[in-house]
Design an enzyme around this catalytic site. Structure first.
Site, mmCIF file in Angstrom:
data_model
loop_
_atom_site.group_PDB
_atom_site.id
_atom_site.type_symbol
_atom_site.label_atom_id
_atom_site.label_comp_id
_atom_site.label_asym_id
_atom_site.label_seq_id
_atom_site.Cartn_x
_atom_site.Cartn_y
_atom_site.Cartn_z
ATOM 1 N N LYS A 170 35.963 27.604 -46.872
ATOM 2 C CA LYS A 170 37.020 28.504 -47.371
ATOM 3 C C LYS A 170 37.827 28.889 -46.138
ATOM 4 O O LYS A 170 37.418 29.741 -45.362
ATOM 5 C CB LYS A 170 36.385 29.740 -48.022
ATOM 6 C CG LYS A 170 37.277 30.464 -49.026
ATOM 7 C CD LYS A 170 38.616 30.933 -48.519
ATOM 8 C CE LYS A 170 38.552 32.228 -47.744
ATOM 9 N NZ LYS A 170 39.909 32.628 -47.231
ATOM 10 N N GLY A 203 40.038 35.799 -49.308
ATOM 11 C CA GLY A 203 38.734 36.188 -48.785
ATOM 12 C C GLY A 203 37.876 36.952 -49.773
ATOM 13 O O GLY A 203 36.742 36.544 -50.059
ATOM 14 N N GLY A 207 36.153 33.661 -50.749
ATOM 15 C CA GLY A 207 35.258 33.822 -49.596
ATOM 16 C C GLY A 207 33.985 34.546 -49.992
ATOM 17 O O GLY A 207 32.867 34.121 -49.656
ATOM 18 N N GLU A 245 30.846 35.063 -35.889
ATOM 19 C CA GLU A 245 31.634 35.079 -34.655
ATOM 20 C C GLU A 245 32.740 36.089 -34.888
ATOM 21 O O GLU A 245 33.653 35.843 -35.666
ATOM 22 C CB GLU A 245 32.176 33.669 -34.400
ATOM 23 C CG GLU A 245 32.411 33.395 -32.940
ATOM 24 C CD GLU A 245 33.764 33.878 -32.511
ATOM 25 O OE1 GLU A 245 33.871 35.078 -32.157
ATOM 26 O OE2 GLU A 245 34.710 33.091 -32.538
ATOM 27 N N CYS A 279 40.032 35.361 -29.886
ATOM 28 C CA CYS A 279 38.928 36.330 -29.880
ATOM 29 C C CYS A 279 38.322 36.484 -28.486
ATOM 30 O O CYS A 279 37.809 37.540 -28.143
ATOM 31 C CB CYS A 279 37.867 35.936 -30.890
ATOM 32 S SG CYS A 279 37.412 34.210 -30.810
ATOM 33 N N GLU A 369 39.701 45.550 -30.717
ATOM 34 C CA GLU A 369 40.360 44.251 -30.629
ATOM 35 C C GLU A 369 41.754 44.374 -31.244
ATOM 36 O O GLU A 369 41.903 44.716 -32.408
ATOM 37 C CB GLU A 369 39.539 43.206 -31.394
ATOM 38 C CG GLU A 369 40.104 41.822 -31.286
ATOM 39 C CD GLU A 369 39.177 40.763 -31.878
ATOM 40 O OE1 GLU A 369 38.743 40.913 -33.026
ATOM 41 O OE2 GLU A 369 38.891 39.781 -31.172
HETATM 42 P P1 NAP Z 1 39.245 38.422 -41.851
HETATM 43 O O1 NAP Z 1 39.747 39.078 -43.090
HETATM 44 O O2 NAP Z 1 37.897 38.748 -41.352
HETATM 45 O O3 NAP Z 1 39.393 36.842 -42.101
HETATM 46 C C1 NAP Z 1 38.486 35.837 -41.710
HETATM 47 C C2 NAP Z 1 38.122 34.954 -42.899
HETATM 48 O O4 NAP Z 1 37.285 35.702 -43.804
HETATM 49 C C3 NAP Z 1 39.325 34.515 -43.743
HETATM 50 O O5 NAP Z 1 39.085 33.231 -44.268
HETATM 51 C C4 NAP Z 1 39.321 35.560 -44.834
HETATM 52 O O6 NAP Z 1 40.067 35.210 -45.962
HETATM 53 C C5 NAP Z 1 37.854 35.702 -45.104
HETATM 54 N N1 NAP Z 1 37.478 36.929 -45.805
HETATM 55 C C6 NAP Z 1 38.159 38.098 -45.892
HETATM 56 N N2 NAP Z 1 37.482 38.985 -46.648
HETATM 57 C C7 NAP Z 1 36.347 38.374 -47.045
HETATM 58 C C8 NAP Z 1 35.232 38.777 -47.843
HETATM 59 N N3 NAP Z 1 35.161 39.996 -48.393
HETATM 60 N N4 NAP Z 1 34.235 37.889 -48.054
HETATM 61 C C9 NAP Z 1 34.284 36.658 -47.512
HETATM 62 N N5 NAP Z 1 35.312 36.224 -46.753
HETATM 63 C C10 NAP Z 1 36.327 37.066 -46.522
HETATM 64 O O7 NAP Z 1 40.259 38.647 -40.683
HETATM 65 P P2 NAP Z 1 41.840 38.904 -40.807
HETATM 66 O O8 NAP Z 1 42.143 39.927 -41.862
HETATM 67 O O9 NAP Z 1 42.496 37.606 -40.978
HETATM 68 O O10 NAP Z 1 42.161 39.516 -39.361
HETATM 69 C C11 NAP Z 1 41.881 40.872 -39.098
HETATM 70 C C12 NAP Z 1 41.361 41.065 -37.695
HETATM 71 O O11 NAP Z 1 40.158 40.316 -37.493
HETATM 72 C C13 NAP Z 1 42.267 40.561 -36.579
HETATM 73 O O12 NAP Z 1 43.258 41.466 -36.269
HETATM 74 C C14 NAP Z 1 41.285 40.339 -35.469
HETATM 75 O O13 NAP Z 1 41.030 41.532 -34.791
HETATM 76 C C15 NAP Z 1 40.047 39.890 -36.169
HETATM 77 N N6 NAP Z 1 39.931 38.411 -36.141
HETATM 78 C C16 NAP Z 1 39.032 37.847 -35.312
HETATM 79 C C17 NAP Z 1 38.939 36.462 -35.245
HETATM 80 C C18 NAP Z 1 37.971 35.780 -34.354
HETATM 81 O O14 NAP Z 1 38.224 34.656 -33.938
HETATM 82 N N7 NAP Z 1 36.841 36.360 -34.062
HETATM 83 C C19 NAP Z 1 39.770 35.667 -36.028
HETATM 84 C C20 NAP Z 1 40.679 36.284 -36.884
HETATM 85 C C21 NAP Z 1 40.727 37.649 -36.934
HETATM 86 P P3 NAP Z 1 41.617 35.659 -45.984
HETATM 87 O O15 NAP Z 1 42.304 34.754 -45.059
HETATM 88 O O16 NAP Z 1 42.035 35.470 -47.392
HETATM 89 O O17 NAP Z 1 41.688 37.092 -45.549
#
Ligand code: NAP
Ligand code: MG
Length: 462
Positions: A170, A203, A207, A245, A279, A369
């Site tokens: 996903k 997500g 997800g 991660e 990250c 972050e």
């Molecule tokens: P996120 O929501 O955690 O997204 C990561 C992945 O998880 C996406 O595929 C997302 O889908 C999915 N997801 C979201 N909610 C979920 C749930 N309840 N159950 C299962 N999967 C789920 O991150 P983001 O909103 O894109 O970014 C927010 C912040 O996260 C950033 O500002 C940054 O600080 C941090 N981040 C960290 C990394 C890293 O490499 N460690 C990468 C990205 C972001 P969707 O795309 O549909 O939301």
């Protein structure tokens, strides 16, 4: 890359169970460039069934044959590298040369490394009077973010396939076209049906359904701490393996003996690359008080040079998150040296490269972050304080140490609670384990350490 209307499940593009779609937006001009299906739990169910059905055959395929398939996949990625770079640029907004070198180049390296590891890894070993077999964990649910769209996919899918696992992916809603391109590459490389499956979607819908699915044996997630914590709890309750991660707040520690200009310039480049959406970025620069103002001046000049050359951040939501952090930095009393919260352009999700000085370790911008092109420069009085500040966040993903002599930098780096450290700049190594101490996560990716995440042992005693 033209968007697919369907999802890649069981070796074919099939229509989603529901009719909802997700718009893909180019962050440079805010135009809609495609639509992909928004998968639901029904689609996740189909995909997990396909992965389960393919598991026995793939797990029993000799590792050298799995290696050959991974090499074929790598070759398709090589053949389509320009299209990969263009697709990532279109949906993430990163400048094309960066997409070519990093977003296309690194996944090719990583896919190649797993083709080689699959062929050479000891999946069977003797331990005294026992034979130990390293067997695939089973069906993997992979959930990936948008910041390195193809790298994050390959860093999970390649080791999983090398191990003999099958996968349901996903990908992030913001970058689904790159994921569809990867699925096309899997098909072109002629991997058996069901070994890799793609469900695009949101997500909290697709997800979450994948993370909760009882027939998924391992969930590998990269993304935010908030979502990672929930996925960890769900996996724990089901006694399911999980790899998380979750990002970082890494320190770039410049010791007084270091080449200051080099350390500052490389440090600024590290933070600004990919518009700060990395990250492992060294978002806190730690400088000795005797060199502090000089370092601030050098960082300001370096960041100003980046000015127009960085791309936008991925979305309007991400831009407003980053802006509110910049506003918070100002409100909490940090000194804004370059950049700021105002948009540098009328159109697109751009943020100016931003540098803060006089940041204290307890400020929000030194703890959380930000995921944007924002650097915080922090002052230290002596080495003990530098260690304390560097280790003083909930994260521990990466970092950097600079000194005149490697040995001095290494001695300091051994005291850091973090998973990776670049010594005097370092060089990327696709075989080095990548992953976090503390709340940066659980588990490791890349190289043989990344492979073992997808293996479990069975031992026979004789
Ligand atoms: P996120 O929501 O955690 O997204 C990561 C992945 O998880 C996406 O595929 C997302 O889908 C999915 N997801 C979201 N909610 C979920 C749930 N309840 N159950 C299962 N999967 C789920 O991150 P983001 O909103 O894109 O970014 C927010 C912040 O996260 C950033 O500002 C940054 O600080 C941090 N981040 C960290 C990394 C890293 O490499 N460690 C990468 C990205 C972001 P969707 O795309 O549909 O939301
Ligand atoms: Mg999200």
């Amino acid at each position: 890359m033209k968007a697919h209307h369907g999802m890649y499940i069981g070796g074919e593009w099939r229509l989603a169970a529901g009719a909802d779609t997700i718009e893909v937006v180019n962050p440079v001009d805010e135009q809609v460039i495609g639509r992909v299906p928004a998968g639901t739990s029904a689609d996740v169910g189909h995909a997990v069934r396909a992965a389960r059905a393919a598991l026995p055959g793939w797990a029993a395929t000799p590792p050298t044959e799995r290696a050959a398939k991974l090499a074929a996949l790598r070759d398709v990625l090589v053949a389509r590298k320009d299209e990969i770079a263009e697709t990532v640029t279109a949906e993430l907004g990163s400048p094309l040369p960066f997409s070519q070198a990093v977003h296309a180049g690194v996944p090719i390296l990583v896919a190649g490394s797993y083709a080689e590891l699959a062929a050479t890894y000891a999946f069977e070993e003797k331990v005294g009077n026992s034979t130990v077999y390293h067997e695939p964990v089973g069906v993997v649910g992979a959930i990936t973010p948008w910041n390195y769209p193809l790298h994050q996919i390959v860093a999970k899918v390649a080791p999983a396939l090398a191990a003999g696992c099958t996968v349901v992916l996903k990908p992030a809603e913001d970058t689904p076209l790159t994921a569809q391109l990867f699925a096309e590459a899997v098909a072109e490389a002629d991997l058996p049906a069901g070994v890799f499956n793609l469900v695009t979607g949101l997500g909290p819908v697709a997800g979450q359904a994948l993370a909760e699915h009882p027939d998924v044996d391992l969930v590998s997630f990269t993304g935010s701490t908030a979502v990672g914590r929930r996925i960890g709890a769900t996996a724990g309750a089901a006694v399911k393996r999980v790899a998380l991660e979750l990002g970082g707040k890494s320190a770039n520690v410049i010791l007084p003996s270091a080449d200051l200009a080099k350390a500052v310039n490389v440090g600024v480049a590290n933070v600004m690359s990919n518009s700060g959406q990395t990250c492992s970025a060294w978002t806190r620069m730690l400088v000795h008080t005797s060199q502090y103002e000089e370092a601030v001046g050098l960082a300001a000049a370096a960041a100003t040079k980046y000015g127009d050359r960085i791309g936008p951040v991925v979305s309007a939501k991400q831009r407003s998150r980053v802006r509110s952090y910049i506003e918070k930095g100002i409100a909490e009393g940090a000194r804004l040296v370059v950049g700021g919260p105002e948009s540098p352009r009328e159109q697109g999700y751009f943020i100016s490269p931003t540098v803060f000085a006089d940041v204290t370790p307890d400020m929000t911008i030194a703890q959380e972050e930000i995921f944007g092109p924002v650097l915080s420069i922090i002052r230290y009085e002596d080495e003990e304080e530098a260690v304390r500040i560097a280790n003083g966040t909930v994260y521990g993903l990466a970092g950097a140490v600079w000194a005149a002599e490697e040995a001095e930098a290494v001695a300091f780096a051994r005291r850091l609670d973090t998973g990776q450290v670049d010594i005097n700049g370092g060089r990327f190594n696709p075989l080095a384990p990548f992953g976090g101490y503390k709340q940066s996560g659980v588990g490791r990716e890349l190289g043989s350490h990344g492979l073992t995440e997808y293996l479990q042992t069975k031992s026979f005693q004789f």
